[in-house]
Design an enzyme around this catalytic site. Structure first.
Site, short mmCIF file in Angstrom:
data_model
loop_
_atom_site.label_atom_id
_atom_site.label_comp_id
_atom_site.label_asym_id
_atom_site.label_seq_id
_atom_site.Cartn_x
_atom_site.Cartn_y
_atom_site.Cartn_z
N THR A 95 0.81 -1.22 0.00
CA THR A 95 0.00 0.00 0.00
C THR A 95 0.84 1.27 0.00
O THR A 95 1.95 1.28 0.55
CB THR A 95 -0.91 0.00 1.25
OG1 THR A 95 -1.52 1.29 1.38
CG2 THR A 95 -0.14 -0.26 2.53
N TYR A 112 -1.55 0.05 10.05
CA TYR A 112 -1.82 -0.69 8.81
C TYR A 112 -0.61 -0.58 7.87
O TYR A 112 -0.07 -1.59 7.40
CB TYR A 112 -3.08 -0.12 8.16
CG TYR A 112 -3.28 -0.57 6.73
CD1 TYR A 112 -3.40 -1.91 6.41
CD2 TYR A 112 -3.33 0.37 5.69
CE1 TYR A 112 -3.56 -2.32 5.09
CE2 TYR A 112 -3.50 -0.02 4.39
CZ TYR A 112 -3.62 -1.37 4.09
OH TYR A 112 -3.78 -1.76 2.78
#
Ligand code: UDP
Length: 327
Positions: A117, A141
């Site tokens: 990501t 995350y």
């Protein structure tokens, strides 16, 4: 036909990847614990229910299918949740990936495509992000995904497991045939929340923060269509099967849209008004995440064809009105 083990194949991006793999002549074998995925979304190959932390179950599945590669999508992926419950992210994402990578190595599987990501980059004042920018994630995350990237590099050195890492920007839209689509419970992502609010399925959207240093005060993101994104995965898989070196690719379009701009486009595409109010910032959100790389286009031959904001919203809207899953 060659088998590809698709972890998270019952989820939003994984299910679209399974459709693309099938169309490209591979058999996608979904491995999913259904904690956020949907059995109904597994339509393009066999389903094996299991948890990434269950090594014995992974070994069984590797032995049964002898996959030529792993495509690893299974992960918890909510920035806000990761700030409140970091342990979940370190255990499931990092611990689960370690177990999966060790199982792949033990089974002699040599190719690994990993879903990472842009959240691994963190805050970089107004810089367009390419793959060489330093990674300083500001939420758990992003930190968990960065740790897995590091892990893959170590396992390549020690065991020869080659990898392609894709750093996604904001994934949106859905299958134009609406066979699969985005369906999270709970939903936390901007576009499906807006479409829900338009339909009165939930209260007004809250804009998280209007005091960012951007032209209209709201966060800016780079949105990429899920079908374009999974096409890149098939190219990445072929790249590895052809014996090329491990590589990292950003997957974004290079165009940034603020939250207010996305609302504006949704109003236009749906011919309805997104009801919204303005709230405080959401912890962990970066001001601006926009890709500044064309590496995927140049090296992989990736050509996004559906990633205009209008097409992404139109595809999401079609699915939103007709599609849903039951367990
Ligand atoms: N966002 C928002 N309200 C919401 C959900 C999201 O204002 O109810 C904003 C969020 O702050 C971010 C952008 O929309 O700037 C995209 O958020 P999303 O959760 O879809 O993806 P993320 O960028 O966290 O991966």
């Amino acid at each position: 036909m060659k088998n590809v083990l698709v972890t998270g194949g019952a989820g939003y991006i994984g299910s679209h990847a399974c459709k693309a793999l099938r169309a490209a002549g591979f058999t996608p074998v979904t491995f999913d614990n259904l904690c956020t995925g949907w059995k109904d979304a597994v339509k393009f190959g066999p389903f094996e229910q299991g948890d990434l932390l269950d090594r014995a179950r992974l070994d069984e599945v590797f032995a049964k299918y002898a996959p030529v590669a792993v495509m690893h999508f299974a992960a918890l992926s909510q920035v806000g949740e990761s700030m409140k419950e970091p342990g979940l992210y370190w255990r499931n994402n990092v611990g689960g990936s370690l177990c999966l990578i060790e199982a792949a190595v033990a089974a002699g599987c040599e190719n690994f495509v990993f879903s990472s990501t842009c959240a691994t980059y963190g805050e970089h004042d107004n810089v367009l992000l390419d793959e060489t920018v330093e990674q300083h994630p500001i939420n758990a995350y992003g930190a968990s995904k960065r740790a897995i990237e590091d892990m893959l590099k170590d396992f390549e050195g020690a065991n020869g497991l080659r990898h392609v890492i894709f750093r996604y920007f904001n994934v949106a839209g859905g299958d134009p045939d609406a066979e699969v689509g985005e369906f999270h419970r709970p939903e936390t992502h901007l576009i499906p929340l807006m479409l829900d609010a338009i339909e009165g399925k939930r209260d007004a959207l809250t804009i998280f923060g209007t005091d960012y240093e951007t032209p209209d005060g709201t966060c800016i993101r780079d949105y990429v269509h899920v079908c374009d994104l999974v096409d890149a995965h098939v190219l990445g898989l072929r790249w590895l099967i052809d014996g090329k070196d491990s590589q990292v690719f950003n997957l974004g379009t290079g165009s940034g849209f603020s939250v207010r701009e996305v609302i504006h486009h949704s109003n236009t595409v749906t011919n309805r008004e997104v009801p919204y109010n303005e709230g405080p910032r959401r912890p962990g959100d970066c001001t601006k995440l926009v890709s500044g790389s064309t590496r995927a286009e140049k090296e992989l031959g990736w050509t996004p064809t559906r990633s205009t904001m209008e097409t992404m919203i139109a595809d999401a809207w079609r699915w939103h009105q007709n599609g849903h899953y039951d367990k």
